[in-house]
Design a protein around this motif. Structure first.
Motif, mmCIF file in Angstrom:
data_model
loop_
_atom_site.group_PDB
_atom_site.id
_atom_site.type_symbol
_atom_site.label_atom_id
_atom_site.label_comp_id
_atom_site.label_asym_id
_atom_site.label_seq_id
_atom_site.Cartn_x
_atom_site.Cartn_y
_atom_site.Cartn_z
ATOM 1 N N LEU A 76 0.823 -1.198 0.000
ATOM 2 C CA LEU A 76 0.000 0.000 0.000
ATOM 3 C C LEU A 76 0.865 1.261 0.000
ATOM 4 C CD1 LEU A 76 -2.794 -1.010 2.534
ATOM 5 C CD2 LEU A 76 -2.860 -1.100 0.029
ATOM 6 N N GLY A 77 0.368 2.293 -0.671
ATOM 7 C CA GLY A 77 1.074 3.563 -0.724
ATOM 8 C C GLY A 77 1.001 4.303 0.596
ATOM 9 N N LYS A 78 1.841 5.312 0.709
ATOM 10 C CA LYS A 78 1.901 6.099 1.937
ATOM 11 C C LYS A 78 0.540 6.709 2.274
ATOM 12 C CE LYS A 78 4.490 9.933 4.030
ATOM 13 N NZ LYS A 78 5.565 10.941 3.802
ATOM 14 N N GLY A 79 0.082 6.444 3.510
ATOM 15 C CA GLY A 79 -1.188 6.994 3.974
ATOM 16 C C GLY A 79 -2.409 6.182 3.568
ATOM 17 N N ASN A 80 -2.230 5.120 2.779
ATOM 18 C CA ASN A 80 -3.366 4.310 2.325
ATOM 19 C C ASN A 80 -3.573 3.118 3.255
ATOM 20 O OD1 ASN A 80 -3.358 6.086 0.188
ATOM 21 N ND2 ASN A 80 -2.545 4.615 -1.299
ATOM 22 N N ARG A 81 -4.807 2.939 3.701
ATOM 23 C CA ARG A 81 -5.131 1.780 4.538
ATOM 24 C C ARG A 81 -5.723 0.653 3.725
ATOM 25 N NH1 ARG A 81 -6.490 3.197 10.470
ATOM 26 N NH2 ARG A 81 -5.290 5.115 10.781
ATOM 27 N N ARG A 82 -6.239 1.009 2.567
ATOM 28 C CA ARG A 82 -6.773 0.013 1.630
ATOM 29 C C ARG A 82 -6.322 0.419 0.233
ATOM 30 N NH1 ARG A 82 -13.067 -0.837 2.561
ATOM 31 N NH2 ARG A 82 -12.643 -2.434 0.956
ATOM 32 N N LEU A 83 -6.560 -0.476 -0.707
ATOM 33 C CA LEU A 83 -6.123 -0.236 -2.077
ATOM 34 C C LEU A 83 -6.831 0.989 -2.644
ATOM 35 C CD1 LEU A 83 -4.163 -1.852 -3.896
ATOM 36 C CD2 LEU A 83 -6.170 -2.849 -4.986
ATOM 37 N N GLN A 84 -6.043 1.951 -3.120
ATOM 38 C CA GLN A 84 -6.620 3.210 -3.556
ATOM 39 C C GLN A 84 -6.126 3.642 -4.938
ATOM 40 O OE1 GLN A 84 -7.081 5.981 -0.384
ATOM 41 N NE2 GLN A 84 -6.868 7.782 -1.711
ATOM 42 N N GLY A 113 17.621 4.631 -7.977
ATOM 43 C CA GLY A 113 16.614 5.656 -7.718
ATOM 44 C C GLY A 113 15.442 5.201 -6.885
ATOM 45 N N ARG A 114 15.498 3.965 -6.335
ATOM 46 C CA ARG A 114 14.420 3.433 -5.476
ATOM 47 C C ARG A 114 13.049 3.632 -6.129
ATOM 48 N NH1 ARG A 114 16.454 1.140 -1.300
ATOM 49 N NH2 ARG A 114 18.253 1.965 -0.138
ATOM 50 N N PHE A 115 12.873 2.987 -7.259
ATOM 51 C CA PHE A 115 11.660 3.128 -8.059
ATOM 52 C C PHE A 115 10.387 2.829 -7.260
ATOM 53 C CE2 PHE A 115 8.843 0.959 -11.344
ATOM 54 C CZ PHE A 115 8.367 2.130 -11.895
ATOM 55 N N LEU A 116 10.361 1.703 -6.553
ATOM 56 C CA LEU A 116 9.130 1.300 -5.865
ATOM 57 C C LEU A 116 8.855 2.160 -4.636
ATOM 58 C CD1 LEU A 116 9.523 -2.577 -6.203
ATOM 59 C CD2 LEU A 116 8.395 -0.968 -7.744
ATOM 60 N N THR A 117 9.890 2.498 -3.901
ATOM 61 C CA THR A 117 9.709 3.383 -2.739
ATOM 62 C C THR A 117 9.205 4.755 -3.177
ATOM 63 O OG1 THR A 117 11.344 2.256 -1.363
ATOM 64 C CG2 THR A 117 10.920 4.579 -0.876
ATOM 65 N N ASP A 125 -0.184 2.591 -4.731
ATOM 66 C CA ASP A 125 -0.145 1.218 -4.223
ATOM 67 C C ASP A 125 0.553 0.340 -5.267
ATOM 68 O OD1 ASP A 125 -1.902 1.914 -1.979
ATOM 69 O OD2 ASP A 125 -3.473 2.016 -3.498
ATOM 70 N N VAL A 126 1.642 -0.289 -4.868
ATOM 71 C CA VAL A 126 2.433 -1.104 -5.790
ATOM 72 C C VAL A 126 2.024 -2.566 -5.675
ATOM 73 C CG1 VAL A 126 4.749 -1.930 -6.357
ATOM 74 C CG2 VAL A 126 4.386 0.478 -5.748
ATOM 75 N N ILE A 127 1.655 -3.157 -6.791
ATOM 76 C CA ILE A 127 1.291 -4.573 -6.851
ATOM 77 C C ILE A 127 2.306 -5.274 -7.757
ATOM 78 C CG2 ILE A 127 -0.481 -6.266 -7.467
ATOM 79 C CD1 ILE A 127 -2.559 -3.993 -7.144
ATOM 80 N N LEU A 128 3.166 -6.088 -7.153
ATOM 81 C CA LEU A 128 4.120 -6.870 -7.930
ATOM 82 C C LEU A 128 3.448 -8.174 -8.342
ATOM 83 C CD1 LEU A 128 7.484 -6.449 -5.970
ATOM 84 C CD2 LEU A 128 6.554 -5.059 -7.834
ATOM 85 N N LEU A 129 3.396 -8.413 -9.645
ATOM 86 C CA LEU A 129 2.698 -9.583 -10.186
ATOM 87 C C LEU A 129 3.711 -10.614 -10.656
ATOM 88 C CD1 LEU A 129 0.240 -11.136 -11.270
ATOM 89 C CD2 LEU A 129 0.348 -9.690 -13.323
#
Length: 443
Positions: A76-84, A113-117, A125-129
């Motif tokens: 989940l992204g910063k500040g997100n409690r659910r998928l947004q 460059g810390r792409f995912l961070t 929200d990052v989803i690695l598939l």
């Protein structure tokens, strides 16, 4: 009329070379057994963070009777409690199951460059598939991507559209999945499609090295449950992706789009519209965009390996010559069998601008051959392929050294792209690529 790219092979028995002993064969087997050639392990330091969610996925549709499966790690992204604000990054070309913690570490390197961070810090929200069989049909794994898109759409709590793409073959998998969903009238809720060094028009592995993988594995005893060294080359994914392909070390004939699986995949993709039409299409390439290739001279010897003074096993590999007729590319022998190869009308793709693979270096290491460092890496995904330059992916008549900075946007099938400043390893996160993509994905 353009000459058809092809390979020529001569095989003969030569007396006086000596016969390989069981001990020598055992030594060769010890070097090569259990190693699948052309696989590239992910690199990265530290530990991947624990995902907020783990999804077990089954393909939304089968292909050739196979329904693929996979797994997604949700961060989940910063500040997100659910998928947004979901962004799906699909894993790429390799053998066996995906390593999602490894994929995280690879793309989140500090030097890259810390792409995912960076994405998560911006609230994405990052989803690695990942896929349980990365080497299976692209269409089958596209079914897993479609299932991931459908789940992300169902679970998001906001109305923000999805961002969907992938690295390497993952970009082809998601490209096909989105195009198929549009073709079938399914709303994919995706506003942006992106690809990272994806072989949109095809990839390249030197033909002489493909031959060696097949040739030397014939002398390695089979072990139950252990894949052989040419297993990746034989896979459906490789046949669909590689522009030039040989089915074994003896094959002679056309090499451009030589596998029926590639022909069928390209026809299927065209029938689905080729690219998804609705999303903005972005791409980054690990290759140089100015037409500047690698410092490799077409036709020069990359390595010349001899197992011993009796020459019971040898292998010579040359940098791919630039077109021409029956240009030597190398040869190999075990005991009395000597095989030599040449090509006609095949472009000098080893030194083309593009994302690189340690092709000659990996094979030389497997054989125990000495190779100069400058021969380690050759082009794997040409820049003209990664940016979606418009040309026939079956015939490849476009110059691989094309200066993309001089090309008009009407000749590029992506809406926008960024190339690396040099020619860096395939799929490697580079600061210039990371910054360019993060700026556009977080607007």
């Amino acid at each position: 009329m353009t000459e058809t790219p092809q390979i020529h092979v001569s095989t003969k028995l030569v007396e006086g070379l000596g016969e390989a002993t069981p001990e020598q064969i055992a030594q060769l087997a010890a070097r090569t057994a259990g190693r699948i050639w052309f696989t590239t392990p992910l690199t990265g330091e530290g530990e991947a963070p624990k995902p907020d969610q783990i999804w077990t996925l089954r393909g939304s549709y089968p292909h050739n009777g196979k329904t693929a499966t996979g797994t997604a790690h949700v961060y989940l992204g910063k500040g997100n409690r659910r998928l947004q604000r979901p962004l799906i990054l699909a894993d790429g070309f390799n053998y066996g199951p995906s390593d999602l913690p490894g994929l995280w570490k690879h793309f989140d390197k500090a030097e890259g460059g810390r792409f995912l961070t960076a994405l998560r810090e911006a609230g994405t929200d990052v989803i690695l598939l990942g896929f349980d069989e990365r080497h299976t049909y692209i269409q089958a794994n596209a079914g897993v991507a479609a299932a991931c898109i459908e789940r992300a759409t169902a679970e998001r709590v906001a109305i923000d559209p999805l961002t969907v793409g992938g690295v390497s073959m993952g970009g082809m998998i998601t490209r096909y999945a989105l195009a198929r969903m549009e073709d079938e009238g399914i709303d994919h809720h995706t506003a942006v499609y992106f690809s990272w060094d994806t072989p949109h028009q095809g990839a390249w592995i030197p033909l002489i090295l493909q031959q060696m993988a097949h040739f030397f594995e014939d002398f390695v005893p089979e072990q139950p449950g252990v894949p052989k060294q040419a297993e990746l080359l034989r896979s459906p994914a490789a046949q669909q992706l590689l522009w030039a392909w040989v089915e074994n070390s003896k094959y002679e004939g056309p090499v451009g789009t030589a596998s029926p699986l590639r022909t069928e995949f390209l026809a299927d993709l065209r029938a689905r519209g080729n690219y998804p039409k609705r999303p903005l299409k972005l791409g980054v390439a690990n290759g140089n965009g100015g037409g500047v290739g690698l410092e490799l001279t077409p036709g020069e010897i990359a390595f010349d390996w001899k197992k011993d003074q009796l020459r019971t096993a040898t292998a010579t590999a040359r940098i791919q010559p630039d077109r021409g007729e029956k240009q030597p590319i190398g040869g190999m022998n075990i005991a009395f069998t000597v095989r030599r190869s040449s090509t006609t009308a095949v472009p000098a793709l080893d030194g083309a601008p593009g994302g690189t693979l340690a092709s000659f270096g990996l094979v030389a290491e497997a054989l125990g051959a000495d190779v100069d460092d400058r021969f380690d890496f050759t082009c794997f995904v040409p820049s003209i392929s990664a940016v979606g330059l418009a040309f026939d992916p079956e015939r490849w008549e476009r110059d691989p050294f094309t200066d993309l900075s001089a090309i008009g946007p009407e000749e590029i099938e992506l809406d926008d792209f960024c190339c690396d400043e040099g020619n860096s390893p395939h799929s490697e996160p580079r600061p210039v690529l990371t910054k360019w993509l993060v700026d556009r994905l977080t607007r």
